[in-house]
Design a protein around this motif. Structure first.
Motif, PDB file in Angstrom:
ATOM      1  N   MET A  17      29.940  48.194  48.497  1.00  9.99           N
ATOM      2  CA  MET A  17      29.687  47.757  49.867  1.00  9.99           C
ATOM      3  C   MET A  17      30.911  47.830  50.768  1.00  9.99           C
ATOM      4  N   GLY A  18      32.110  47.871  50.211  1.00 18.40           N
ATOM      5  CA  GLY A  18      33.290  48.060  51.040  1.00 18.40           C
ATOM      6  C   GLY A  18      33.222  49.360  51.825  1.00 18.40           C
ATOM      7  N   PRO A  19      33.040  50.510  51.158  1.00 14.21           N
ATOM      8  CA  PRO A  19      32.897  51.774  51.893  1.00 14.21           C
ATOM      9  C   PRO A  19      31.673  51.802  52.805  1.00 14.21           C
ATOM     10  N   ALA A  20      30.603  51.152  52.377  1.00 12.96           N
ATOM     11  CA  ALA A  20      29.397  51.144  53.206  1.00 12.96           C
ATOM     12  C   ALA A  20      29.633  50.424  54.526  1.00 12.96           C
ATOM     13  N   VAL A  21      30.312  49.297  54.480  1.00 22.71           N
ATOM     14  CA  VAL A  21      30.578  48.543  55.711  1.00 22.71           C
ATOM     15  C   VAL A  21      31.524  49.321  56.618  1.00 22.71           C
ATOM     16  N   ASP A  22      32.541  49.955  56.051  1.00 23.69           N
ATOM     17  CA  ASP A  22      33.456  50.753  56.870  1.00 23.69           C
ATOM     18  C   ASP A  22      32.709  51.882  57.573  1.00 23.69           C
ATOM     19  N   TYR A  23      31.834  52.559  56.841  1.00 19.68           N
ATOM     20  CA  TYR A  23      31.065  53.649  57.434  1.00 19.68           C
ATOM     21  C   TYR A  23      30.127  53.125  58.514  1.00 19.68           C
ATOM     22  N   TYR A  24      29.454  52.024  58.223  1.00 18.08           N
ATOM     23  CA  TYR A  24      28.531  51.420  59.181  1.00 18.08           C
ATOM     24  C   TYR A  24      29.248  51.035  60.472  1.00 18.08           C
ATOM     25  N   ALA A  25      30.412  50.412  60.351  1.00 21.10           N
ATOM     26  CA  ALA A  25      31.161  49.977  61.534  1.00 21.10           C
ATOM     27  C   ALA A  25      31.557  51.172  62.398  1.00 21.10           C
ATOM     28  N   ALA A  26      32.037  52.249  61.770  1.00 23.41           N
ATOM     29  CA  ALA A  26      32.438  53.433  62.532  1.00 23.41           C
ATOM     30  C   ALA A  26      31.241  54.076  63.217  1.00 23.41           C
ATOM     31  N   LEU A  27      30.132  54.164  62.505  1.00 24.46           N
ATOM     32  CA  LEU A  27      28.929  54.769  63.071  1.00 24.46           C
ATOM     33  C   LEU A  27      28.410  53.962  64.250  1.00 24.46           C
TER      34      LEU A  27
END
Length: 363
Positions: free
Chosen positions: A246-256
């Motif tokens: 979920m760390g990478p998922a949240v980073d990707y979500y925030a950027a998107l």
């Protein structure tokens, strides 16, 4: 307490739509095997990094052919983009194909690329949404009806095929602004809302507006089944797995989301301040911040505690679990999270909220 599975299908780097749909349909079949009550895909357009799921009714028709009992809901169809008669026809056709398992969640949508692609106007989108709701409430029965509005007119119109469910598929409105909560309340229809868009404290205030609008319009008091809450969910046996996936998922979500919201503000302005508030939250967003009030990530014990608090605070009767959050988690790990949730979270949460031990996810 009911539990559904939500689908949004972003394509990651090197991932094809064929692979994305294959995994999602497999997860939908697994959801039925595990006893989830429903599945709810969302409609998006024009931005494959955000989702390639533009036709939720088509996705659900494919899933209907692969399943027997799970309910099939749209979360959502962007109603102002389409004529409501066509929306009614599609969902009633799905109801027939599935043997009476269809539900219709609709919403306004706000992305300018979606509206531009269909030649639709955001300026009148709320008018079209509310008038479209009135239209659908007549059309979904499958019986002949007349309608006279500003945007839509019908004389002895009728949806064919007639739905299997008496009265037609249940209608719900996606609500993420106070205006939408009030519109749903005035119409007396159930709502779909999301904690990754508004934190629980804000939703509690919006729900007060919903309940007040229902009462003022003379509708019956809402029940927990009238309130469905969408939340990103990842259940893992160990905290280290939560961080890993979920760390990478949240980073990707925030950027998107940051890119999408910046585009929206540039094109549409932000008269209500919603986009500015979301951007401010995104600037501070990391895994720990998202777990605080925008998602349910953790061990089974932590997920039960968080979901119980949300259910009690919001009066929710259904949670939609967004397991495949933004598409960065391998399909095998998404399915492992679904299995763990079904085995250890849903039964314990239902027991805690309802005072008995259930035999499956579906209650």
């Amino acid at each position: 307490m009911k539990f559904g599975v939500h689908f949004l299908l972003p394509c990651g780097i090197g991932q094809t739509p064929i692979a994305r749909y294959r995994d999602a349909l497999a997860q939908g079949q697994l959801a039925e095997e595990l006893g989830f009550e429903s599945v709810w895909p969302a409609e998006q357009h024009a931005i494959p990094s955000q989702s390639v799921l533009s036709c939720p009714a088509v996705f659900l028709a494919a899933l209907a052919a692969r399943t027997q009992t799970i309910r099939l809901g749209t979360a959502i169809v962007q109603l102002p983009l389409f004529h409501p008669l066509r929306v009614a026809e599609e969902i009633c056709t799905l109801d027939v194909i599935s043997g009476g398992r269809a539900e219709l969640g609709v919403g306004r949508g706000t992305h300018p690329d979606h509206y531009a692609g269909f030649g639709a106007s955001l300026a009148v989108s709320r008018e079209r949404l509310e008038e479209g709701l009135d239209y659908l409430r007549k059309a979904l029965s499958g019986q002949p009806f007349d309608f006279h509005g500003r945007h839509y007119t019908a004389e002895a119109a009728r949806v064919v095929p007639e739905p299997v469910q008496p009265g037609g598929p249940a209608l719900r409105l996606a609500a993420n602004s106070v205006d939408s909560f009030r519109a749903a309340g005035r119409a007396g229809i159930p709502i779909l809302t999301a904690i990754h868009i508004n934190p629980p404290a804000v939703l509690a205030g919006y729900l007060d507006a919903y309940h007040s609008a229902r009462a003022e319009a003379g509708h019956q008091t809402a029940t927990p089944d009238d309130i469905t809450v969408l939340t990103p969910i990842f259940t893992a046996e160990r905290e280290s797995e939560v961080t890993q996936f979920m760390g990478p998922a949240v980073d990707y979500y925030a950027a998107l989301m940051r890119g999408n919201l910046t585009t929206l503000m540039r094109r549409c302005g932000d008269p209500s301040g919603v986009f500015a508030r979301l951007l401010a939250r995104l600037d501070q967003l990391d895994l720990n911040a998202m777990r605080t009030e925008q998602a349910v990530f953790g061990t089974p014990e932590a997920c039960v505690k968080t979901l119980a608090s949300l259910a009690e605070q919001l009066g929710a009767g259904r949670f939609l679990a967004w397991f495949d959050f933004v598409g960065t988690t391998p399909a095998a790990d998404v399915e492992r999270s679904m299995r763990l949730f079904a085995a250890e979270v849903a039964p314990r949460l239902t027991e805690r909220l309802e005072g008995h031990c259930p035999s499956s996810v579906r209650q």
